[in-house]
Design a protein around this motif. Structure first.
Motif, mmCIF file in Angstrom:
data_model
loop_
_atom_site.group_PDB
_atom_site.id
_atom_site.type_symbol
_atom_site.label_atom_id
_atom_site.label_comp_id
_atom_site.label_asym_id
_atom_site.label_seq_id
_atom_site.Cartn_x
_atom_site.Cartn_y
_atom_site.Cartn_z
ATOM 1 N N VAL A 232 0.834 -1.199 0.000
ATOM 2 C CA VAL A 232 0.000 0.000 0.000
ATOM 3 C C VAL A 232 0.869 1.250 0.000
ATOM 4 O O VAL A 232 0.579 2.229 -0.716
ATOM 5 C CB VAL A 232 -0.954 0.004 1.203
ATOM 6 C CG1 VAL A 232 -1.689 1.333 1.313
ATOM 7 C CG2 VAL A 232 -1.957 -1.140 1.081
ATOM 8 N N ASP A 233 1.923 1.241 0.780
ATOM 9 C CA ASP A 233 2.829 2.380 0.805
ATOM 10 C C ASP A 233 3.367 2.671 -0.595
ATOM 11 O O ASP A 233 3.401 3.833 -1.035
ATOM 12 C CB ASP A 233 3.988 2.102 1.768
ATOM 13 C CG ASP A 233 5.012 3.220 1.778
ATOM 14 O OD1 ASP A 233 4.651 4.359 2.132
ATOM 15 O OD2 ASP A 233 6.183 2.959 1.426
ATOM 16 N N GLY A 234 3.742 1.625 -1.316
ATOM 17 C CA GLY A 234 4.251 1.815 -2.664
ATOM 18 C C GLY A 234 3.199 2.314 -3.627
ATOM 19 O O GLY A 234 3.452 3.209 -4.446
ATOM 20 N N VAL A 235 1.990 1.770 -3.549
ATOM 21 C CA VAL A 235 0.910 2.194 -4.439
ATOM 22 C C VAL A 235 0.607 3.679 -4.253
ATOM 23 O O VAL A 235 0.475 4.440 -5.224
ATOM 24 C CB VAL A 235 -0.363 1.355 -4.191
ATOM 25 C CG1 VAL A 235 -1.549 1.938 -4.957
ATOM 26 C CG2 VAL A 235 -0.142 -0.100 -4.592
ATOM 27 N N VAL A 236 0.496 4.113 -3.001
ATOM 28 C CA VAL A 236 0.137 5.499 -2.731
ATOM 29 C C VAL A 236 1.271 6.440 -3.134
ATOM 30 O O VAL A 236 1.031 7.520 -3.700
ATOM 31 C CB VAL A 236 -0.239 5.677 -1.249
ATOM 32 C CG1 VAL A 236 -0.469 7.139 -0.925
ATOM 33 C CG2 VAL A 236 -1.499 4.865 -0.929
ATOM 34 N N ALA A 312 14.422 0.427 -8.978
ATOM 35 C CA ALA A 312 13.798 1.489 -9.778
ATOM 36 C C ALA A 312 12.701 2.193 -8.982
ATOM 37 O O ALA A 312 12.580 3.427 -9.021
ATOM 38 C CB ALA A 312 13.227 0.910 -11.068
ATOM 39 N N LEU A 313 11.905 1.432 -8.249
ATOM 40 C CA LEU A 313 10.831 2.033 -7.448
ATOM 41 C C LEU A 313 11.407 2.813 -6.273
ATOM 42 O O LEU A 313 10.891 3.864 -5.903
ATOM 43 C CB LEU A 313 9.880 0.945 -6.957
ATOM 44 C CG LEU A 313 8.594 1.420 -6.275
ATOM 45 C CD1 LEU A 313 7.777 2.314 -7.203
ATOM 46 C CD2 LEU A 313 7.751 0.231 -5.813
ATOM 47 N N ASN A 314 12.469 2.307 -5.703
ATOM 48 C CA ASN A 314 13.125 3.034 -4.619
ATOM 49 C C ASN A 314 13.654 4.376 -5.105
ATOM 50 O O ASN A 314 13.470 5.413 -4.453
ATOM 51 C CB ASN A 314 14.260 2.189 -4.038
ATOM 52 C CG ASN A 314 15.070 2.944 -3.009
ATOM 53 O OD1 ASN A 314 16.094 3.555 -3.320
ATOM 54 N ND2 ASN A 314 14.621 2.916 -1.763
ATOM 55 N N LYS A 315 14.267 4.367 -6.269
ATOM 56 C CA LYS A 315 14.812 5.607 -6.832
ATOM 57 C C LYS A 315 13.709 6.587 -7.201
ATOM 58 O O LYS A 315 13.838 7.802 -6.986
ATOM 59 C CB LYS A 315 15.659 5.291 -8.062
ATOM 60 C CG LYS A 315 16.299 6.514 -8.702
ATOM 61 C CD LYS A 315 17.156 6.118 -9.901
ATOM 62 C CE LYS A 315 17.797 7.346 -10.545
ATOM 63 N NZ LYS A 315 18.604 6.972 -11.748
ATOM 64 N N ALA A 316 12.596 6.074 -7.714
ATOM 65 C CA ALA A 316 11.523 6.950 -8.196
ATOM 66 C C ALA A 316 10.730 7.587 -7.058
ATOM 67 O O ALA A 316 10.429 8.781 -7.110
ATOM 68 C CB ALA A 316 10.586 6.165 -9.112
ATOM 69 N N VAL A 317 10.384 6.780 -6.033
ATOM 70 C CA VAL A 317 9.473 7.296 -4.996
ATOM 71 C C VAL A 317 9.944 7.010 -3.575
ATOM 72 O O VAL A 317 9.231 7.277 -2.604
ATOM 73 C CB VAL A 317 8.044 6.723 -5.184
ATOM 74 C CG1 VAL A 317 7.465 7.157 -6.525
ATOM 75 C CG2 VAL A 317 8.021 5.209 -5.028
ATOM 76 N N GLY A 318 11.149 6.441 -3.419
ATOM 77 C CA GLY A 318 11.663 6.158 -2.083
ATOM 78 C C GLY A 318 11.071 4.918 -1.438
ATOM 79 O O GLY A 318 11.134 4.755 -0.216
ATOM 80 N N PHE A 319 10.525 4.015 -2.237
ATOM 81 C CA PHE A 319 9.911 2.806 -1.685
ATOM 82 C C PHE A 319 10.949 1.907 -1.030
ATOM 83 O O PHE A 319 11.984 1.599 -1.623
ATOM 84 C CB PHE A 319 9.188 2.014 -2.782
ATOM 85 C CG PHE A 319 8.685 0.672 -2.331
ATOM 86 C CD1 PHE A 319 7.553 0.574 -1.552
ATOM 87 C CD2 PHE A 319 9.345 -0.498 -2.695
ATOM 88 C CE1 PHE A 319 7.072 -0.667 -1.132
ATOM 89 C CE2 PHE A 319 8.881 -1.734 -2.291
ATOM 90 C CZ PHE A 319 7.746 -1.825 -1.502
#
Length: 342
Positions: A232-236, A312-319
């Protein structure tokens, strides 16, 4: 700090589903309005879906519309009535094995339904469409961790093929109509209010009842189990950052996960694959009971291992996932005992 909630609602499909319930709760908690859609089908217990929705009935800002995404006229009316500017599309016919015996359900929900979603998003010129893809798209790939930079052209189930098709369809609409679309490849999501067709749910049910559990491929499998709160954290986070064109995209060496259109695809997982045997041991620990194991061969459509590269997701949104199975499974077992009174 999240952006200020929009005056227009978020349309969320699959609102009575596992991930849909939890995403809706988080969005409502931060002051968003959410219009939830679900057809409440009987793929698994409709009562569980109704009970999920019941937890939202008193929430300010939530409105439910019962209907099917494969019904284009229903979707058109929803958009005309509510005028959403952002869409989270989680509705789908789920399940790898079910797709082998019931292919038509996947064509209708995952292909026709997704096409309808794209059409209403195009007509409304939405600000962002976030949709659920799946780790199953990696299919016959064996190099791990699975990277969004890798090709995914060898699915081993119809379910996986429909999810890959969704990514291709989304790219087409992003390219032609400049609709920002972001696909999230979920890796084995688990947690409270989860799906009864998933292994962790079946294992817990059987262990608590003193019944045998079916362990496929004789336990020689690994999965990147991802706790629902992390998903959920990643989706939001992704919803808050509409997809942008990649300024470095090169048509001579195309990156599969981005484009010169506003299109992105990311893995969303725990980045920590667990052996099936260790996962069962964690369920035994959480339940305080020993599993009775029935070892069986590999099933059609299954893969040996999943392992998400989430860089990639970590870089884009800090996931960054925070929940190991030693924490997540006891939370699920606690919910299961409470819900089923066992």
């Amino acid at each position: 700090m999240p952006p200020s909630p929009s005056s227009s609602p978020i349309l969320l499909t699959g609102a009575a589903g596992f991930v849909g319930l939890h995403v809706t709760r988080v969005l409502l908690a931060r002051g968003e309005r959410v219009v939830g859609i679900d057809n409440l089908n009987d793929y698994y217990s409709p009562q569980l879906k109704h009970d999920r929705l019941a937890t939202l009935k008193d929430e300010a800002g939530f409105q439910f519309e019962r209907g099917d995404v494969a019904d284009a006229e229903f979707l058109r009316r929803c958009f005309e009535t509510h005028r959403p500017r952002r869409v989270v599309h989680l509705a789908a016919q789920a399940g790898v094995r079910y797709s082998i015996s019931n292919p038509g359900a996947y064509v209708q929900s995952n292909l026709v339904g997704f096409g309808n979603i794209l059409e209403v998003c195009r007509a409304a010129a939405v600000e962002h469409l976030v949709y659920a893809s799946s780790s199953s798209v990696y299919g016959a790939n064996s190099r791990q961790p699975f990277s969004v930079a890798d090709g995914v052209n060898h699915p081993v189930s119809l379910y996986a093929a429909t999810k890959k098709a969704n990514e291709l369809m989304a790219h087409t609409y992003s390219h032609l109509y400049r609709i920002p679309t972001t696909g999230l490849r979920f890796f084995t999501v688990y947690g409270p209010w989860g799906r009864p067709d998933m292994a962790y749910f079946k294992f817990t049910q059987a262990v608590l009842a003193g019944e045998p559990i079916e362990v496929y491929n004789h336990g020689q499998m690994r999965r990147d189990f991802t706790y629902i709160d992390d998903i959920v954290d990643g989706v939001v986070r992704v919803l808050d950052q509409p997809a942008q064109p990649n300024p470095d995209w090169d048509s001579d060496s195309p990156d599969p996960a981005s484009s010169n259109a506003p299109y992105r695809v990311y893995n969303i997982g725990n980045h920590q694959p667990e052996s099936l045997e260790d996962f069962i041991a964690a369920i035994e620990q959480a339940t305080g009971k020993q599993a009775i194991k029935k070892y069986l061969p590999m099933q059609p459509g299954d893969v040996l291992s999943t392992y998400a590269d989430i860089s990639a997701l970590n870089k884009a949104v800090g996931f960054a996932p925070r929940t190991p199975i030693s924490v997540g499974l006891p939370r699920f077992v606690e919910w299961y005992r409470s819900y089923y009174r066992v």
